[in-house]
Design a protein around this motif. Sequence first.
Motif, PDB file in Angstrom:
ATOM      1  N   ILE A 101     -13.810 114.365  64.391  1.00  0.00           N
ATOM      2  CA  ILE A 101     -14.842 114.229  63.359  1.00  0.00           C
ATOM      3  C   ILE A 101     -15.235 115.595  62.816  1.00  0.00           C
ATOM      4  CG2 ILE A 101     -17.235 113.533  62.953  1.00  0.00           C
ATOM      5  CD1 ILE A 101     -16.763 111.269  64.983  1.00  0.00           C
ATOM      6  N   MET A 102     -15.274 116.597  63.673  1.00  0.00           N
ATOM      7  CA  MET A 102     -15.690 117.925  63.249  1.00  0.00           C
ATOM      8  C   MET A 102     -14.682 118.579  62.309  1.00  0.00           C
ATOM      9  SD  MET A 102     -18.669 118.450  64.556  1.00  0.00           S
ATOM     10  CE  MET A 102     -18.926 116.702  64.222  1.00  0.00           C
ATOM     11  N   ASP A 103     -13.411 118.231  62.446  1.00  0.00           N
ATOM     12  CA  ASP A 103     -12.379 118.914  61.669  1.00  0.00           C
ATOM     13  C   ASP A 103     -11.877 118.130  60.464  1.00  0.00           C
ATOM     14  OD1 ASP A 103     -12.465 121.021  63.435  1.00  0.00           O
ATOM     15  OD2 ASP A 103     -10.823 120.255  64.680  1.00  0.00           O
ATOM     16  N   ALA A 104     -12.071 116.821  60.433  1.00  0.00           N
ATOM     17  CA  ALA A 104     -11.490 116.008  59.365  1.00  0.00           C
ATOM     18  C   ALA A 104     -12.213 116.246  58.039  1.00  0.00           C
ATOM     19  CB  ALA A 104     -11.562 114.535  59.738  1.00  0.00           C
ATOM     20  N   PRO A 105     -11.485 116.543  56.976  1.00  0.00           N
ATOM     21  CA  PRO A 105     -12.118 116.782  55.676  1.00  0.00           C
ATOM     22  C   PRO A 105     -12.526 115.478  54.998  1.00  0.00           C
ATOM     23  CG  PRO A 105      -9.742 116.928  55.455  1.00  0.00           C
ATOM     24  CD  PRO A 105     -10.022 116.742  56.924  1.00  0.00           C
ATOM     25  N   ASP A 106     -13.374 115.598  54.014  1.00  0.00           N
ATOM     26  CA  ASP A 106     -13.822 114.429  53.249  1.00  0.00           C
ATOM     27  C   ASP A 106     -12.651 113.649  52.677  1.00  0.00           C
ATOM     28  OD1 ASP A 106     -16.332 115.377  53.790  1.00  0.00           O
ATOM     29  OD2 ASP A 106     -16.924 115.677  51.693  1.00  0.00           O
ATOM     30  N   GLU A 107     -11.638 114.364  52.220  1.00  0.00           N
ATOM     31  CA  GLU A 107     -10.509 113.719  51.563  1.00  0.00           C
ATOM     32  C   GLU A 107      -9.791 112.750  52.495  1.00  0.00           C
ATOM     33  OE1 GLU A 107     -11.673 117.351  49.560  1.00  0.00           O
ATOM     34  OE2 GLU A 107     -11.028 116.986  51.647  1.00  0.00           O
ATOM     35  N   LYS A 108      -9.719 113.085  53.770  1.00  0.00           N
ATOM     36  CA  LYS A 108      -9.044 112.186  54.703  1.00  0.00           C
ATOM     37  C   LYS A 108      -9.886 110.936  54.947  1.00  0.00           C
ATOM     38  CE  LYS A 108      -6.359 112.106  58.956  1.00  0.00           C
ATOM     39  NZ  LYS A 108      -5.834 112.865  60.116  1.00  0.00           N
ATOM     40  N   TRP A 109     -11.178 111.111  55.089  1.00  0.00           N
ATOM     41  CA  TRP A 109     -12.063 109.958  55.235  1.00  0.00           C
ATOM     42  C   TRP A 109     -11.927 109.033  54.026  1.00  0.00           C
ATOM     43  CZ3 TRP A 109     -15.070 108.444  59.303  1.00  0.00           C
ATOM     44  CH2 TRP A 109     -15.273 109.372  60.328  1.00  0.00           C
ATOM     45  N   GLN A 110     -11.913 109.619  52.838  1.00  0.00           N
ATOM     46  CA  GLN A 110     -11.847 108.818  51.618  1.00  0.00           C
ATOM     47  C   GLN A 110     -10.517 108.078  51.511  1.00  0.00           C
ATOM     48  OE1 GLN A 110     -14.509 108.453  49.527  1.00  0.00           O
ATOM     49  NE2 GLN A 110     -13.289 106.794  48.647  1.00  0.00           N
ATOM     50  N   ALA A 111      -9.425 108.724  51.895  1.00  0.00           N
ATOM     51  CA  ALA A 111      -8.110 108.091  51.815  1.00  0.00           C
ATOM     52  C   ALA A 111      -8.032 106.862  52.715  1.00  0.00           C
ATOM     53  CB  ALA A 111      -7.028 109.098  52.197  1.00  0.00           C
ATOM     54  N   TYR A 112      -8.576 106.960  53.910  1.00  0.00           N
ATOM     55  CA  TYR A 112      -8.558 105.812  54.825  1.00  0.00           C
ATOM     56  C   TYR A 112      -9.537 104.728  54.377  1.00  0.00           C
ATOM     57  CZ  TYR A 112      -5.294 107.644  58.240  1.00  0.00           C
ATOM     58  OH  TYR A 112      -4.150 108.072  58.865  1.00  0.00           O
ATOM     59  N   TRP A 113     -10.636 105.135  53.776  1.00  0.00           N
ATOM     60  CA  TRP A 113     -11.571 104.151  53.235  1.00  0.00           C
ATOM     61  C   TRP A 113     -10.893 103.332  52.134  1.00  0.00           C
ATOM     62  CZ3 TRP A 113     -16.060 102.062  54.569  1.00  0.00           C
ATOM     63  CH2 TRP A 113     -16.785 101.351  53.611  1.00  0.00           C
ATOM     64  N   GLU A 114     -10.164 103.991  51.272  1.00  0.00           N
ATOM     65  CA  GLU A 114      -9.459 103.295  50.200  1.00  0.00           C
ATOM     66  C   GLU A 114      -8.412 102.339  50.761  1.00  0.00           C
ATOM     67  OE1 GLU A 114     -10.028 103.422  46.938  1.00  0.00           O
ATOM     68  OE2 GLU A 114     -11.612 104.937  47.059  1.00  0.00           O
ATOM     69  N   LEU A 115      -7.670 102.767  51.780  1.00  0.00           N
ATOM     70  CA  LEU A 115      -6.586 101.955  52.340  1.00  0.00           C
ATOM     71  C   LEU A 115      -7.106 100.776  53.155  1.00  0.00           C
ATOM     72  CD1 LEU A 115      -3.593 101.452  52.971  1.00  0.00           C
ATOM     73  CD2 LEU A 115      -3.802 103.136  54.836  1.00  0.00           C
ATOM     74  N   HIS A 116      -8.054 101.009  54.033  1.00  0.00           N
ATOM     75  CA  HIS A 116      -8.479  99.970  54.968  1.00  0.00           C
ATOM     76  C   HIS A 116      -9.606  99.087  54.441  1.00  0.00           C
ATOM     77  CE1 HIS A 116      -6.819 102.491  58.562  1.00  0.00           C
ATOM     78  NE2 HIS A 116      -5.884 101.768  57.969  1.00  0.00           N
TER      79      HIS A 116
END
Length: 263
Positions: A101-116
């Motif tokens: 959680i500390m290292d993951a950028p916003d872009e990765k969170w957003q990409a998985y939100w879009e997919l899942h």
Amino acid sequence: MDLKLRGKVAVVTGASVGIGLAVADALAGEGVQLVLAARQQERLEAAAADLAARHGVRALAVACDVASAAGVAQLVDATKDAFGGADILFNNAGTGSNETIMDAPDEKWQAYWELHVMAAVRLARAFVPTMRERGGGAILHNASICAVQPLGYEPIYNVTKAALMMFSKTLANEVIKDNIRVNTINPGLVLTPDWVKTAKQLTADTGGDWEGHLQQVANEHAPIRRFATPAELADFIVFLCSERASYSVGSTYFVDGGMLKTV
């Protein structure tokens, strides 16, 4: 048992391999016409041709990325052009993650939100009206045991799959009045090509016993002490898509070999 699915139309995302392909195969075995979605066109078209030849059904391949609004629109338009709509939607496209959680950028969170999550939202908005016109339907979401029992190395996967499970429950309450049943599947360990690929990578420098590695994973996590086959999961999913599961609404089903540690 006659599942009374012959002649229905099913849309399956993530359909070219693993669980999605196994579900498509099982649906085709019941006489269901298929719309198969995945990103890799060549592999998807080969899968569609094989299913059509073996089962005598129509299998339409739509190469698209359902993590984008444009990809969803492409899938919806192709389905309507070919079949006028769908009776079954299996939201399966997804993948694991690996981060902190500390290292993951916003872009990765957003990409998985879009997919899942957003893929399921957009597909529901598109297909619920056609299901309503056809007298009802079934929507199944493939989440994960990680939605309630998280694995430490993939927090984004855990969080977005939990959100998908809640979306599924909320959608179920909204559309049951239209005779559309929505449910969630939370698999445990399922022996997909991704698991095999990862196991081979992890054991490449220590002798290559990838099967032994997977057995250790099963021994640690699943009281049944083995992985499920995709076909085992598919049998349960196809049943939930049928009239035989007519009172199953807004539920989450764990198919996990006992991996869940609570009741």
